[in-house]
Scaffold this motif. Structure first.
Motif, PDB file in Angstrom:
ATOM      1  N   GLU A 117      34.920   0.705 -42.788  1.00 58.45           N
ATOM      2  CA  GLU A 117      33.921   1.569 -42.059  1.00 58.45           C
ATOM      3  C   GLU A 117      34.615   1.739 -40.606  1.00 58.45           C
ATOM      4  O   GLU A 117      35.255   0.868 -40.124  1.00 58.45           O
ATOM      5  N   PRO A 118      34.133   2.842 -39.822  1.00 61.49           N
ATOM      6  CA  PRO A 118      34.680   3.092 -38.535  1.00 61.49           C
ATOM      7  C   PRO A 118      34.186   1.698 -37.440  1.00 61.49           C
ATOM      8  O   PRO A 118      33.097   1.174 -37.506  1.00 61.49           O
ATOM      9  N   GLN A 119      35.246   1.137 -36.803  1.00 60.51           N
ATOM     10  CA  GLN A 119      35.214  -0.207 -36.239  1.00 60.51           C
ATOM     11  C   GLN A 119      35.020   0.120 -34.938  1.00 60.51           C
ATOM     12  O   GLN A 119      35.591   1.222 -34.242  1.00 60.51           O
ATOM     13  N   ASP A 120      34.050  -0.425 -34.199  1.00 57.47           N
ATOM     14  CA  ASP A 120      33.698   0.082 -32.612  1.00 57.47           C
ATOM     15  C   ASP A 120      35.089  -0.192 -31.873  1.00 57.47           C
ATOM     16  O   ASP A 120      35.574   0.674 -30.980  1.00 57.47           O
ATOM     17  N   ILE A 126      40.067   5.045 -29.378  1.00 52.72           N
ATOM     18  CA  ILE A 126      40.255   6.508 -29.541  1.00 52.72           C
ATOM     19  C   ILE A 126      39.423   7.416 -28.527  1.00 52.72           C
ATOM     20  O   ILE A 126      40.178   8.339 -27.950  1.00 52.72           O
ATOM     21  N   ASN A 127      38.282   6.718 -28.211  1.00 48.44           N
ATOM     22  CA  ASN A 127      37.612   7.711 -27.008  1.00 48.44           C
ATOM     23  C   ASN A 127      38.208   7.599 -25.798  1.00 48.44           C
ATOM     24  O   ASN A 127      38.030   8.642 -25.023  1.00 48.44           O
ATOM     25  N   THR A 128      38.673   6.506 -25.604  1.00 50.26           N
ATOM     26  CA  THR A 128      39.543   6.154 -24.054  1.00 50.26           C
ATOM     27  C   THR A 128      40.618   7.175 -24.079  1.00 50.26           C
ATOM     28  O   THR A 128      40.945   7.776 -23.067  1.00 50.26           O
ATOM     29  N   LEU A 129      41.558   7.069 -25.218  1.00 49.62           N
ATOM     30  CA  LEU A 129      42.638   8.184 -25.116  1.00 49.62           C
ATOM     31  C   LEU A 129      42.052   9.726 -25.100  1.00 49.62           C
ATOM     32  O   LEU A 129      42.793  10.134 -24.132  1.00 49.62           O
ATOM     33  N   GLY A 130      41.042   9.979 -25.625  1.00 48.95           N
ATOM     34  CA  GLY A 130      40.575  11.346 -25.486  1.00 48.95           C
ATOM     35  C   GLY A 130      39.941  11.544 -24.102  1.00 48.95           C
ATOM     36  O   GLY A 130      40.471  12.628 -23.458  1.00 48.95           O
ATOM     37  N   ALA A 131      39.323  10.567 -23.545  1.00 46.45           N
ATOM     38  CA  ALA A 131      38.854  10.741 -22.402  1.00 46.45           C
ATOM     39  C   ALA A 131      39.758  11.044 -21.187  1.00 46.45           C
ATOM     40  O   ALA A 131      39.837  11.756 -20.216  1.00 46.45           O
ATOM     41  N   LYS A 132      41.142  10.209 -21.307  1.00 43.78           N
ATOM     42  CA  LYS A 132      42.190  10.406 -20.430  1.00 43.78           C
ATOM     43  C   LYS A 132      43.132  11.718 -20.779  1.00 43.78           C
ATOM     44  O   LYS A 132      44.041  11.760 -20.204  1.00 43.78           O
ATOM     45  N   GLN A 133      42.876  12.050 -21.879  1.00 43.03           N
ATOM     46  CA  GLN A 133      43.583  13.188 -22.340  1.00 43.03           C
ATOM     47  C   GLN A 133      45.133  13.047 -22.805  1.00 43.03           C
ATOM     48  O   GLN A 133      45.973  13.845 -22.534  1.00 43.03           O
ATOM     49  N   HIS A 161      31.958  10.461 -37.871  1.00 45.55           N
ATOM     50  CA  HIS A 161      31.545   9.669 -36.802  1.00 45.55           C
ATOM     51  C   HIS A 161      32.136  10.147 -35.471  1.00 45.55           C
ATOM     52  O   HIS A 161      31.491   9.802 -34.465  1.00 45.55           O
ATOM     53  N   LEU A 162      33.418  10.690 -35.517  1.00 49.99           N
ATOM     54  CA  LEU A 162      33.837  11.105 -34.055  1.00 49.99           C
ATOM     55  C   LEU A 162      33.209  12.450 -33.635  1.00 49.99           C
ATOM     56  O   LEU A 162      33.088  12.418 -32.474  1.00 49.99           O
ATOM     57  N   LEU A 163      32.900  13.165 -34.440  1.00 48.07           N
ATOM     58  CA  LEU A 163      32.118  14.328 -34.147  1.00 48.07           C
ATOM     59  C   LEU A 163      30.754  14.016 -33.650  1.00 48.07           C
ATOM     60  O   LEU A 163      30.350  14.635 -32.651  1.00 48.07           O
ATOM     61  N   ASP A 164      30.205  12.984 -34.154  1.00 49.01           N
ATOM     62  CA  ASP A 164      28.950  12.396 -33.515  1.00 49.01           C
ATOM     63  C   ASP A 164      29.128  11.597 -32.197  1.00 49.01           C
ATOM     64  O   ASP A 164      28.174  11.704 -31.229  1.00 49.01           O
ATOM     65  N   GLN A 165      30.382  11.107 -31.897  1.00 53.21           N
ATOM     66  CA  GLN A 165      30.559  10.697 -30.716  1.00 53.21           C
ATOM     67  C   GLN A 165      31.064  11.404 -29.704  1.00 53.21           C
ATOM     68  O   GLN A 165      31.294  11.561 -28.541  1.00 53.21           O
ATOM     69  N   GLY A 166      30.951  12.950 -29.920  1.00 50.06           N
ATOM     70  CA  GLY A 166      30.922  14.052 -29.206  1.00 50.06           C
ATOM     71  C   GLY A 166      32.299  14.950 -29.159  1.00 50.06           C
ATOM     72  O   GLY A 166      32.514  15.839 -28.414  1.00 50.06           O
ATOM     73  N   TRP A 167      33.088  14.502 -30.121  1.00 50.70           N
ATOM     74  CA  TRP A 167      34.352  15.197 -30.308  1.00 50.70           C
ATOM     75  C   TRP A 167      34.136  16.655 -30.754  1.00 50.70           C
ATOM     76  O   TRP A 167      33.407  16.907 -31.887  1.00 50.70           O
ATOM     77  N   GLU A 168      34.728  17.781 -30.089  1.00 48.14           N
ATOM     78  CA  GLU A 168      34.710  19.034 -30.403  1.00 48.14           C
ATOM     79  C   GLU A 168      35.414  19.252 -31.901  1.00 48.14           C
ATOM     80  O   GLU A 168      35.205  19.820 -32.883  1.00 48.14           O
ATOM     81  N   ASN A 169      36.664  18.789 -31.838  1.00 47.39           N
ATOM     82  CA  ASN A 169      37.705  18.852 -32.757  1.00 47.39           C
ATOM     83  C   ASN A 169      38.021  17.329 -32.818  1.00 47.39           C
ATOM     84  O   ASN A 169      38.624  16.798 -31.953  1.00 47.39           O
TER      85      ASN A 169
END
Length: 198
Positions: A117-120, A126-133, A161-169
């Motif tokens: 399952e998705p691990q924190d 992943i979220n850090t990479l996304g935030a820094k583009q 889970h990623l979409l729930d985290q706020g990812w549009e795509n």
């Protein structure tokens, strides 16, 4: 298609990375995700990246020259396995430095064990990479160990889970197995497509 793959350098400093302007594709994941096995499968060389029964073996940045045209970069894992707090801090600094300073980096493949399952720790990275583009893709490893239904369910859960985290795509996703070679063609075609557009 990979015709030639050769080791260039291992180092513990961003300043010592190769000076060339060749595009770089980094591979990173939690300890024991099967990173070395995937790299060896992609390059058709079982001895290129050192595999180990001990998670967290990679503690340096390893550069490999592929087809004389681009570099595959094997980064230390972010799970860190059984190492000291000091080593953990040094590795974190090394990884962060690579992402922030390495202009040659064009894409990162984040490896995720498809069985879990998705691990924190993965989601946070992943979220850090996304935030820094920073451009990246997700590679689900060890899919041969799951039934088709389990695989589809686990990946669907991850997407949700990623979409729930706020990812549009959701970032590009690949399903892979070092054992069967599944996903190899798709990953290499993806790299080829990026290279042709640079």
């Amino acid at each position: 298609m990979i015709h030639t793959a050769r080791f260039l350098v291992s180092n513990s400093s961003i300043d010592q990375c190769p000076k060339s302007s060749l595009p770089e594709y980094a591979f990173i994941g939690r300890s024991n995700v099967g990173k070395s096995s995937i790299i060896n499968a992609l390059t058709n060389n079982k001895k290129l990246a050192k595999t180990s029964r001990t998670p967290g073996k990679t503690k340096l940045i390893n550069h490999f020259l592929i087809n004389g045209a681009w570099c595959l970069v094997d980064l230390p894992g972010y799970g860190y396995a059984k190492i000291s707090k000091h080593e953990r801090k040094e590795l974190k600094t090394l990884i962060q430095g690579y992402f922030s300073k390495r202009k040659q980096l064009v894409n990162t493949f984040v490896l995720i064990d498809s069985r879990h399952e998705p691990q924190d720790i993965d989601v946070n990275f992943i979220n850090t990479l996304g935030a820094k583009q920073y451009p990246f893709s997700i590679v689900f490893t060890k899919v041969d160990k799951l039934s088709k239904t389990q695989r589809q369910n686990n990946i669907s859960v991850y997407k949700s889970h990623l979409l729930d985290q706020g990812w549009e795509n959701v970032p590009p996703l690949f399903e892979s197995s070092a054992k069967t070679g599944e996903g190899k063609k798709e990953i290499l075609n993806y790299i080829e497509t990026i290279n042709s557009n640079l």
